[in-house]
Design a protein around this motif. Structure first.
Motif, PDB file in Angstrom:
ATOM      1  N   ALA A  46      -0.916  17.992   5.689  1.00  0.00           N
ATOM      2  CA  ALA A  46       0.023  17.460   6.681  1.00  0.00           C
ATOM      3  C   ALA A  46       1.104  16.598   6.025  1.00  0.00           C
ATOM      4  CB  ALA A  46      -0.734  16.648   7.734  1.00  0.00           C
ATOM      5  N   ALA A  47       0.776  15.991   4.890  1.00  0.00           N
ATOM      6  CA  ALA A  47       1.741  15.146   4.185  1.00  0.00           C
ATOM      7  C   ALA A  47       2.576  15.930   3.175  1.00  0.00           C
ATOM      8  CB  ALA A  47       1.008  14.015   3.468  1.00  0.00           C
ATOM      9  N   GLY A  48       2.386  17.252   3.108  1.00  0.00           N
ATOM     10  CA  GLY A  48       3.217  18.089   2.248  1.00  0.00           C
ATOM     11  C   GLY A  48       2.621  18.433   0.906  1.00  0.00           C
ATOM     12  N   PHE A  49       1.332  18.241   0.730  1.00  0.00           N
ATOM     13  CA  PHE A  49       0.659  18.578  -0.523  1.00  0.00           C
ATOM     14  C   PHE A  49       0.135  20.017  -0.473  1.00  0.00           C
ATOM     15  CE2 PHE A  49       0.485  14.054  -0.193  1.00  0.00           C
ATOM     16  CZ  PHE A  49       0.310  13.511  -1.457  1.00  0.00           C
ATOM     17  N   GLU A  50       0.035  20.642  -1.639  1.00  0.00           N
ATOM     18  CA  GLU A  50      -0.691  21.894  -1.785  1.00  0.00           C
ATOM     19  C   GLU A  50      -2.121  21.561  -2.179  1.00  0.00           C
ATOM     20  OE1 GLU A  50      -1.118  25.688  -4.841  1.00  0.00           O
ATOM     21  OE2 GLU A  50       0.531  24.245  -5.104  1.00  0.00           O
ATOM     22  N   VAL A  51      -3.111  22.200  -1.555  1.00  0.00           N
ATOM     23  CA  VAL A  51      -4.512  21.907  -1.860  1.00  0.00           C
ATOM     24  C   VAL A  51      -5.134  23.058  -2.626  1.00  0.00           C
ATOM     25  CG1 VAL A  51      -6.795  21.439  -0.880  1.00  0.00           C
ATOM     26  CG2 VAL A  51      -4.763  20.390   0.145  1.00  0.00           C
ATOM     27  N   ARG A  52      -5.765  22.731  -3.736  1.00  0.00           N
ATOM     28  CA  ARG A  52      -6.483  23.715  -4.542  1.00  0.00           C
ATOM     29  C   ARG A  52      -7.923  23.265  -4.732  1.00  0.00           C
ATOM     30  NH1 ARG A  52      -2.449  24.354  -9.739  1.00  0.00           N
ATOM     31  NH2 ARG A  52      -0.504  24.820  -8.618  1.00  0.00           N
ATOM     32  N   ILE A  53      -8.805  24.239  -4.943  1.00  0.00           N
ATOM     33  CA  ILE A  53     -10.227  23.965  -5.212  1.00  0.00           C
ATOM     34  C   ILE A  53     -10.624  24.753  -6.443  1.00  0.00           C
ATOM     35  CG2 ILE A  53     -12.571  23.999  -4.289  1.00  0.00           C
ATOM     36  CD1 ILE A  53     -11.209  24.319  -1.478  1.00  0.00           C
ATOM     37  N   ALA A  61      -5.029  17.827  -4.485  1.00  0.00           N
ATOM     38  CA  ALA A  61      -3.870  17.833  -3.591  1.00  0.00           C
ATOM     39  C   ALA A  61      -2.635  17.582  -4.447  1.00  0.00           C
ATOM     40  CB  ALA A  61      -4.013  16.760  -2.517  1.00  0.00           C
ATOM     41  N   LEU A  62      -1.741  18.564  -4.530  1.00  0.00           N
ATOM     42  CA  LEU A  62      -0.670  18.545  -5.518  1.00  0.00           C
ATOM     43  C   LEU A  62       0.714  18.361  -4.901  1.00  0.00           C
ATOM     44  CD1 LEU A  62      -2.957  20.904  -6.403  1.00  0.00           C
ATOM     45  CD2 LEU A  62      -1.566  20.853  -8.447  1.00  0.00           C
ATOM     46  N   LEU A  63       1.540  17.601  -5.611  1.00  0.00           N
ATOM     47  CA  LEU A  63       2.961  17.458  -5.317  1.00  0.00           C
ATOM     48  C   LEU A  63       3.737  17.897  -6.548  1.00  0.00           C
ATOM     49  CD1 LEU A  63       3.111  13.909  -3.660  1.00  0.00           C
ATOM     50  CD2 LEU A  63       3.432  16.110  -2.500  1.00  0.00           C
ATOM     51  N   ASP A  64       4.613  18.877  -6.394  1.00  0.00           N
ATOM     52  CA  ASP A  64       5.413  19.354  -7.516  1.00  0.00           C
ATOM     53  C   ASP A  64       6.804  18.728  -7.470  1.00  0.00           C
ATOM     54  OD1 ASP A  64       3.311  20.823  -8.363  1.00  0.00           O
ATOM     55  OD2 ASP A  64       4.195  22.790  -7.955  1.00  0.00           O
ATOM     56  N   PHE A  65       7.140  18.011  -8.546  1.00  0.00           N
ATOM     57  CA  PHE A  65       8.450  17.399  -8.689  1.00  0.00           C
ATOM     58  C   PHE A  65       9.284  18.103  -9.760  1.00  0.00           C
ATOM     59  CE2 PHE A  65       5.805  13.468  -7.646  1.00  0.00           C
ATOM     60  CZ  PHE A  65       6.115  13.494  -6.294  1.00  0.00           C
ATOM     61  N   LEU A  97      -4.330   8.945  -2.431  1.00  0.00           N
ATOM     62  CA  LEU A  97      -3.543   9.755  -1.498  1.00  0.00           C
ATOM     63  C   LEU A  97      -2.367   8.962  -0.939  1.00  0.00           C
ATOM     64  CD1 LEU A  97      -3.184  12.391   0.109  1.00  0.00           C
ATOM     65  CD2 LEU A  97      -4.707  11.418   1.860  1.00  0.00           C
ATOM     66  N   HIS A  98      -2.616   7.727  -0.533  1.00  0.00           N
ATOM     67  CA  HIS A  98      -1.537   6.924   0.052  1.00  0.00           C
ATOM     68  C   HIS A  98      -0.540   6.461  -1.006  1.00  0.00           C
ATOM     69  CE1 HIS A  98      -2.353   6.440   4.398  1.00  0.00           C
ATOM     70  NE2 HIS A  98      -3.515   6.956   4.022  1.00  0.00           N
ATOM     71  N   VAL A 121      -7.069  13.847  -6.731  1.00  0.00           N
ATOM     72  CA  VAL A 121      -8.299  14.609  -6.898  1.00  0.00           C
ATOM     73  C   VAL A 121      -9.475  13.931  -6.207  1.00  0.00           C
ATOM     74  CG1 VAL A 121      -8.804  13.511  -9.125  1.00  0.00           C
ATOM     75  CG2 VAL A 121      -9.864  15.708  -8.564  1.00  0.00           C
ATOM     76  N   ASP A 122     -10.300  14.752  -5.573  1.00  0.00           N
ATOM     77  CA  ASP A 122     -11.643  14.350  -5.126  1.00  0.00           C
ATOM     78  C   ASP A 122     -12.619  15.109  -6.009  1.00  0.00           C
ATOM     79  OD1 ASP A 122     -14.074  13.864  -3.827  1.00  0.00           O
ATOM     80  OD2 ASP A 122     -13.717  15.497  -2.392  1.00  0.00           O
ATOM     81  N   TRP A 123     -13.203  14.398  -6.971  1.00  0.00           N
ATOM     82  CA  TRP A 123     -14.145  15.027  -7.893  1.00  0.00           C
ATOM     83  C   TRP A 123     -15.445  15.365  -7.179  1.00  0.00           C
ATOM     84  CZ3 TRP A 123     -11.788  16.353 -12.160  1.00  0.00           C
ATOM     85  CH2 TRP A 123     -10.792  15.549 -12.719  1.00  0.00           C
ATOM     86  N   PHE A 124     -16.070  16.476  -7.572  1.00  0.00           N
ATOM     87  CA  PHE A 124     -17.360  16.864  -6.989  1.00  0.00           C
ATOM     88  C   PHE A 124     -18.505  16.147  -7.681  1.00  0.00           C
ATOM     89  CE2 PHE A 124     -21.153  19.633  -7.015  1.00  0.00           C
ATOM     90  CZ  PHE A 124     -21.426  19.602  -5.657  1.00  0.00           C
ATOM     91  N   ASN A 125     -19.420  15.605  -6.885  1.00  0.00           N
ATOM     92  CA  ASN A 125     -20.702  15.057  -7.342  1.00  0.00           C
ATOM     93  C   ASN A 125     -20.557  14.053  -8.474  1.00  0.00           C
ATOM     94  OD1 ASN A 125     -23.542  14.762  -7.368  1.00  0.00           O
ATOM     95  ND2 ASN A 125     -23.731  16.273  -8.995  1.00  0.00           N
TER      96      ASN A 125
END
Length: 413
Positions: A46-53, A61-65, A97-98, A121-125
């Motif tokens: 919603a904030a304009g990021f691309e999400v990858r897993i 959650a990526l922002l390309d500049f 994120l903020h 990034v939200d790292w797993f485990n």
């Protein structure tokens, strides 16, 4: 910066896996963990990021500049300990994120011209509660753990990491972003900042840590029908090891080493059966490597002594050994400058706990920052950090990321 929006979002995360005593139970790969990841991903999109897993379940959650440029990476983890606190890890993800949203606004307003792209990034485990070892997702991404071996690790119910990720929809196939630098903010999980009335900790290094996996093997028998001298009870022997683990710190200087037994499994765990086996994990951490090695030697020798005295078998093996990670001096100074520029107090500090930054520091310039923990309490439902301290951390963290995007640590690559 919209500080209240950040606080509102962070408080919202407490709903996912909430416990009756104001904590959270959001272990890796469980339904509440997946639900919070869904919420985080939706907020980012919603904030304009691309999400990858990626294939180990890390969420980016990526922002390309800048076309083709590497990424300044920032974040932490959304999983928790069983009956854990609301702040550990989760704060670092929502603050990242903020901070990224604020930076995006500055770039769009022409106030910044980044050299790099930005990813949250939200790292797993990270916690390692359901699946051991901890710091899993970041370690796989950094090449420290093998992907396929890690995906095959099982929890106590026999569910693999791969199956758990599939069950919550986070077994990905996307490529992780190339990392130019990494920044992580976290609650201290100690009380040095509180003791010194200081708002920000610039982390200089991690403590040396290792675990001992101990298997105490006796013989199962009837609690009522077996006389005491005929028993080979694994449980009293294991209890002796637990007490020795706590007592061994008396051999060292105060507050220079910590020890614990956090995992303890009894078989067959029946009220009328003398236990045949106890499995436990001893956790050793110290400022000095030599202290951990000395404590380990004392405990291994004691295992042999107890085994002989009680006519049982005790096997102890090393695992999850993590050497000191020293964070770049220039990164520590960057935190100090960022705090000074925003008028927020700062001091240098070491981390006794492990974090994803310990893994990422091996492949990219890394900055680790702490905010206070009330009473030093963590991995507990009463874990707490004030909104004021959370916002102070967000302000400093945003400044750090901005400087990393300008390439301030490029000379360390």
């Amino acid at each position: 910066m919209e500080a209240q929006d950040f606080i509102d979002d962070f408080h919202r995360t407490w709903e996912f896996g909430a416990t009756s005593h104001d904590g959270v139970d959001r272990q890796a790969g469980t339904k509440p963990h997946g639900q919070l990841r869904d919420w985080f991903s939706a907020q980012a999109r919603a904030a304009g990021f691309e999400v990858r897993i990626d294939p180990i379940g890390n969420v980016f959650a990526l922002l390309d500049f800048v076309d083709g440029a590497d990424y300044v990476l920032t974040g932490s983890h959304l999983d928790s300990q069983p009956l854990g606190g609301r702040f550990d890890g989760c704060y670092g993800v929502i603050a990242a994120l903020h901070a990224a949203i604020e930076i995006k606004k500055r770039v769009e307003a022409g106030q910044m011209e980044p050299k790099y792209n930005l990813a949250v990034v939200d790292w797993f485990n990270e916690e390692g509660a359901r699946f051991a070892p901890s710091i899993m997702g970041s370690s796989v991404m950094c090449g420290l753990f093998d992907l396929e071996e890690t995906l095959s690790i099982k929890d106590a119910q026999g569910i693999t990491v791969k199956e758990a990720l599939e069950s919550i929809g986070y077994l990905g196939s996307d490529e992780a972003p190339s990392v130019a630098a990494y920044a992580e903010i976290h609650i201290e999980q100690g009380r040095l900042l509180e003791r010194n009335a200081t708002a920000i900790g610039a982390v200089t290094q991690s403590w040396y840590t290792q675990k001992l996996y101990v298997d105490v093997i006796g013989e199962q028998s009837h609690t009522g029908a077996t006389i005491m001298k005929d028993r080979h009870d694994a449980l009293p022997a294991a209890a002796m090891l637990v007490l020795k683990t706590e007592q061994v710190v008396e051999e060292f200087e105060p507050e220079q080493i910590v020890t614990s037994v956090g995992q303890f499994d009894v078989e067959p765990n029946s009220p009328i059966v003398v236990p045949r086996e106890v499995k436990l994990v001893i956790d050793l951490r110290a400022h000095r490597r030599a202290d951990v090695e000395k404590a380990r030697e004392i405990l291994v020798d004691y295992c042999e002594e107890v085994a002989r005295a009680r006519d049982i078998t005790i096997e102890a093996r090393d695992f999850d050994i993590r050497d000191h990670q020293v964070y770049p001096e220039d990164g520590v100074e960057l935190t100090e400058k960022a705090a000074a520029n925003t008028g927020i107090s700062c001091m240098r500090i070491e981390t006794m706990a492990g974090h994803d930054s310990v893994a990422v520091n091996r492949i990219a310039p890394t900055v680790m920052t702490f905010v206070p923990s009330e009473g030093g309490v963590s991995h507990c439902e009463r874990e707490f950090t004030s909104d004021e301290d959370l916002v102070n951390g967000l302000v400093v963290h945003t400044e750090i990321i901005s400087r990393l995007l300008d390439g301030e640590l490029d000379h360390l690559k």
